[in-house]
Design an enzyme around this catalytic site. Structure first.
Site, PDB file in Angstrom:
ATOM      1  N   ASP A 435       0.844  -1.198   0.000  1.00  0.00           N
ATOM      2  CA  ASP A 435       0.000   0.000   0.000  1.00  0.00           C
ATOM      3  C   ASP A 435       0.880   1.249   0.000  1.00  0.00           C
ATOM      4  O   ASP A 435       2.064   1.214   0.347  1.00  0.00           O
ATOM      5  CB  ASP A 435      -0.906  -0.001   1.226  1.00  0.00           C
ATOM      6  CG  ASP A 435      -2.258   0.651   0.948  1.00  0.00           C
ATOM      7  OD1 ASP A 435      -2.402   1.309  -0.098  1.00  0.00           O
ATOM      8  OD2 ASP A 435      -3.179   0.490   1.784  1.00  0.00           O
ATOM      9  N   GLU A 438       3.372   6.693  -2.481  1.00  0.00           N
ATOM     10  CA  GLU A 438       3.335   7.930  -3.259  1.00  0.00           C
ATOM     11  C   GLU A 438       4.313   8.967  -2.694  1.00  0.00           C
ATOM     12  O   GLU A 438       4.553   9.050  -1.490  1.00  0.00           O
ATOM     13  CB  GLU A 438       1.918   8.520  -3.258  1.00  0.00           C
ATOM     14  CG  GLU A 438       0.885   7.663  -3.947  1.00  0.00           C
ATOM     15  CD  GLU A 438       0.207   6.661  -3.022  1.00  0.00           C
ATOM     16  OE1 GLU A 438      -0.725   5.972  -3.467  1.00  0.00           O
ATOM     17  OE2 GLU A 438       0.620   6.579  -1.831  1.00  0.00           O
ATOM     18  N   ASP A 500     -16.371  11.540  -9.122  1.00  0.00           N
ATOM     19  CA  ASP A 500     -15.461  11.880  -8.029  1.00  0.00           C
ATOM     20  C   ASP A 500     -15.127  10.617  -7.240  1.00  0.00           C
ATOM     21  O   ASP A 500     -15.662  10.365  -6.158  1.00  0.00           O
ATOM     22  CB  ASP A 500     -16.101  12.943  -7.134  1.00  0.00           C
ATOM     23  CG  ASP A 500     -15.128  13.481  -6.096  1.00  0.00           C
ATOM     24  OD1 ASP A 500     -13.950  13.079  -6.118  1.00  0.00           O
ATOM     25  OD2 ASP A 500     -15.550  14.308  -5.267  1.00  0.00           O
TER      26      ASP A 500
END
Length: 683
Positions: A435, A438, A500
């Site tokens: 996970d 970023e 979204d």
């Protein structure tokens, strides 16, 4: 004796002189003035004509100098035309204008060394790698620490690629105005303003034009909705990028624009030439059978995990593997089971293996400050550090305050990998769900073992940790990571109908990351995440439509099980998991084998087979699996019909109907709640 003759206009030398007194001046009459004026005017006109011709000739020479193949350069930018002479690409120079007098041309290269702001190194080189492809290498070097910015006009073309985004549209839709921001990986679920976890510096247009920014550029991206422009900017000031040693005052924007015959062929060229390719196909079982994750469970322990597994069997579903998500360790950053929640983890794994279950575990790059491993990390220098020191740089993530592991450090990589191997060896863990990863989780100022000139290299280094476990491994971030042969999951979705991060964003997102070279795609869990209402269920109709869409993706993933609703939902789930196994998976596996050599998408846009079809360029709610299976799911609430576009060709529907007058629209085509409209190419 000398003979004296009168001198005439134009005589020179002694013959023009006279020893005698000057002759009497002739009287000029009023009738002579017009003749003199006319002569003067004629002389001026002739001179003006000569000057104009010289200027025209010089301009022709300059125009020829600033033209190469189908590219025309001027001081404000350049345009590229196709073979028919139509302008298909426009780029403007925003940070300066060229001094054209400083430009020269040698063979296929135009060079200029001055702009209105000072000295530069600028060139455009024309390349012809194939008969059907023309490429232009563009480079602008600022010799002082200035910003370099070029502005691309989207014009009437449709553009694709770039990055996963929170409001994902296909093609790209520009909203408002955005000043150029660092083009680095980010968590779009927690931060609406960043670019997504999967990105590449690559864009593609319906006008058969592709653009790739060079890896070395400190690249920032902005846009302007009003002018329909993308802003490509290079800078180091107020930026996470770091310049090369000794080049702190040297800023470069360099990129390549390639033009082909059509959008599909130019993309195939770019992928084969510039993208990494996976070296193997991941586990066949994950393509065939659903992944089941505990992510939706409000609490997880040994008893609940076993019940979750055996309920899958009890209700008659297949399972590629179970994913134990979060909450199984004592603290975040540890690699051992919590003895309270899992009093006998070894026996649990033995029981699951006996029943045929494979188990993967959730992992991440964070070590919380209250974890026992935090002290280990500080002592051994395993963390990303504050600049100029040895102390770890603290970061905030969704589970607390932590140090973030520095995967540029070989010792960190080995420590992390050894802990994963220990779990695998001790319990028989099959693989891991990696996970985060970023760049947005790095602090604004930081130091790493190997300096990161491009912060997204951190994402690349993290994704490499999945390589030893790639058969069933899962990643949610990627940068230049296409060669890592595991499944890439799109960012968490919300349990919504819209764009979204809702169900409508799934197809645009999958198409986008496919174009970026990531083909082994795992959509998010069926039904999305109801994080605002723990324990609640997504809307029943939304869950069913989500399930149906997922059945036509490369892989399926459940978390909220269908038996939490009713028997009808369970039966629909069984119908579509069976359809995925029998219809979709064989096609996907065949295409997955081709990806190793071509990099071509498994999930394809309609324009892939309709390269000059304006309607196909804009469709974001249908897709192709390969070239011959067209899928049109229902993505609107309360609908049991939808409009469907069929490109030219002969198509057979899942109901046995034939349509061979394409391209055509099927208006209000009926699709029941337990159906997905799909069509097979039949010649």
């Amino acid at each position: 004796m000398y003979q004296i003759v009168p001198a005439t206009v134009g005589d020179i030398g002694i013959s023009a002189m006279s020893r005698c007194s000057p002759p009497k001046r002739k009287r000029v009459t009023s009738h002579s003035h017009p003749v003199i004026a006319a002569s003067a005017l004629g002389f001026i006109l002739v001179l003006a004509t000569i000057v104009a011709w010289c200027n025209y000739y010089a301009s022709l020479q300059k125009a020829n100098l600033l033209t190469t193949e189908q590219l025309d350069l001027n001081k404000h930018g350049y345009v590229i035309r196709n073979q028919a002479g139509v302008v298909i690409f426009k780029m403007a120079f925003r940070s300066g204008t060229l001094d054209l007098d400083s430009c020269s041309k040698e063979d296929k290269i135009i060079r200029c060394d001055k702009s209105n702001a000072g000295n530069i190194n600028f060139f455009i080189e024309t390349l012809k790698p194939k008969d059907t492809v023309t490429c232009y290498r563009i480079r602008w070097d600022e010799l002082k620490d200035r910003v370099v910015e070029h502005v691309m006009s989207c014009g009437d073309s449709h553009w694709y690629g770039g990055a996963e985004t929170r409001l994902q549209h296909w093609p790209i839709t520009l909203k408002g105005q955005q000043a150029p921001e660092p083009f680095v990986t980010g968590d779009i679920y927690s931060n609406h303003q960043v670019f997504g976890g999967i990105l590449e510096r690559y864009w593609l247009s319906s006008s058969a034009t592709a653009l790739k920014i060079n890896d070395s550029v400190p690249f920032h991206l902005g846009w302007d909705e009003t002018n329909r422009t993308l802003r490509f900017q290079a800078r180091y000031d107020n930026s996470p990028y770091r310049s090369h040693t000794g080049q702190s005052h040297y800023v470069t924007l360099s990129y390549r624009v390639c033009v082909g015959l059509d959008v599909t062929s130019i993309h195939k060229y770019m992928v084969r030439r510039y993208f990494n390719k996976p070296n193997k196909v991941p586990s066949e079982a994950v393509f065939r059978y659903p992944v089941w994750s505990t992510r939706s469970l409000t609490q997880v322990d040994q008893e609940r995990f076993l019940k979750y597994a055996f309920d899958i069997q009890k209700h008659g579903f297949n399972c590629s593997h179970l994913e134990l998500y979060d909450g199984y360790t004592g603290d975040y950053g540890e690699f051992e089971f919590d003895n309270v929640k899992f009093p006998n983890a070894s026996a649990m794994f033995q029981k699951l293996r006996k029943e045929g279950f494979h188990v993967t575990l959730w992992t991440h790059p964070f070590v919380n400050y209250n974890s026992a491993n935090f002290g280990v990390g500080v002592e051994r220098g395993l963390f990303v550090r504050n600049p100029g020191g040895q102390l770890p740089a603290f970061v905030r993530w969704w589970n607390g305050i932590a140090g973030i592991l520095d995967f540029t450090n070989p010792e960190t990589r080995e420590w992390y990998a050894s802990n994963l191997r220990a779990l695998k060896n001790k319990y028989g863990v099959t693989s891991f769900k990696f996970d985060a990863g970023e760049t947005s989780y790095l602090p604004r100022e930081f130091s790493t073992f190997v300096p990161l000139k491009d912060p997204s290299t951190f994402t690349r280094r993290y994704t490499e940790m999945a390589i030893p476990f790639s058969d069933r491994a899962e990643l949610r971030s990627g940068y230049q990571s296409q060669n890592i042969s595991c499944f890439f999951r799109i960012m968490d979705r919300s349990s919504l109908w819209g764009y979204d991060l809702g169900i409508k964003s799934i197809i645009p997102t999958v198409l986008t990351i496919s174009i970026l070279g990531y083909q082994f795609i795992l959509p998010d869990i069926i039904g999305g995440n109801l994080t605002d209402r723990p324990g609640a269920l997504p809307d029943r109709e939304l869950y069913i439509r989500w399930l149906e869409l997922s059945a036509f993706m490369p892989a399926m993933q459940f978390s909220l099980p269908p038996w939490l609703y009713d028997d009808e939902v369970v039966n629909i789930a069984k119908k579509f998991t069976a359809l995925h196994e029998s219809l979709v998976a064989p096609r996907v596996l065949e295409l997955a084998g081709e990806v190793l050599y071509t990099g071509d998408p498994i999930i394809r846009p309609l324009w892939w087979i309709a390269t000059d079809d304006e309607a196909a360029f804009k469709i974001d709610s249908q897709f192709l699996i390969g070239d011959d299976l067209l899928v049109a799911p229902v993505l609107e609430p309360g609908k049991q019909e939808r409009d469907i576009y069929l490109p030219a060709g002969r198509w057979r529907s899942y109901k046995g109907e034939y349509f061979d007058k394409g391209p055509i629209y099927l208006t209000d085509y009926p699709v029941d709640l337990d159906e997905v409209a799909y069509f097979v190419w039949s010649g």
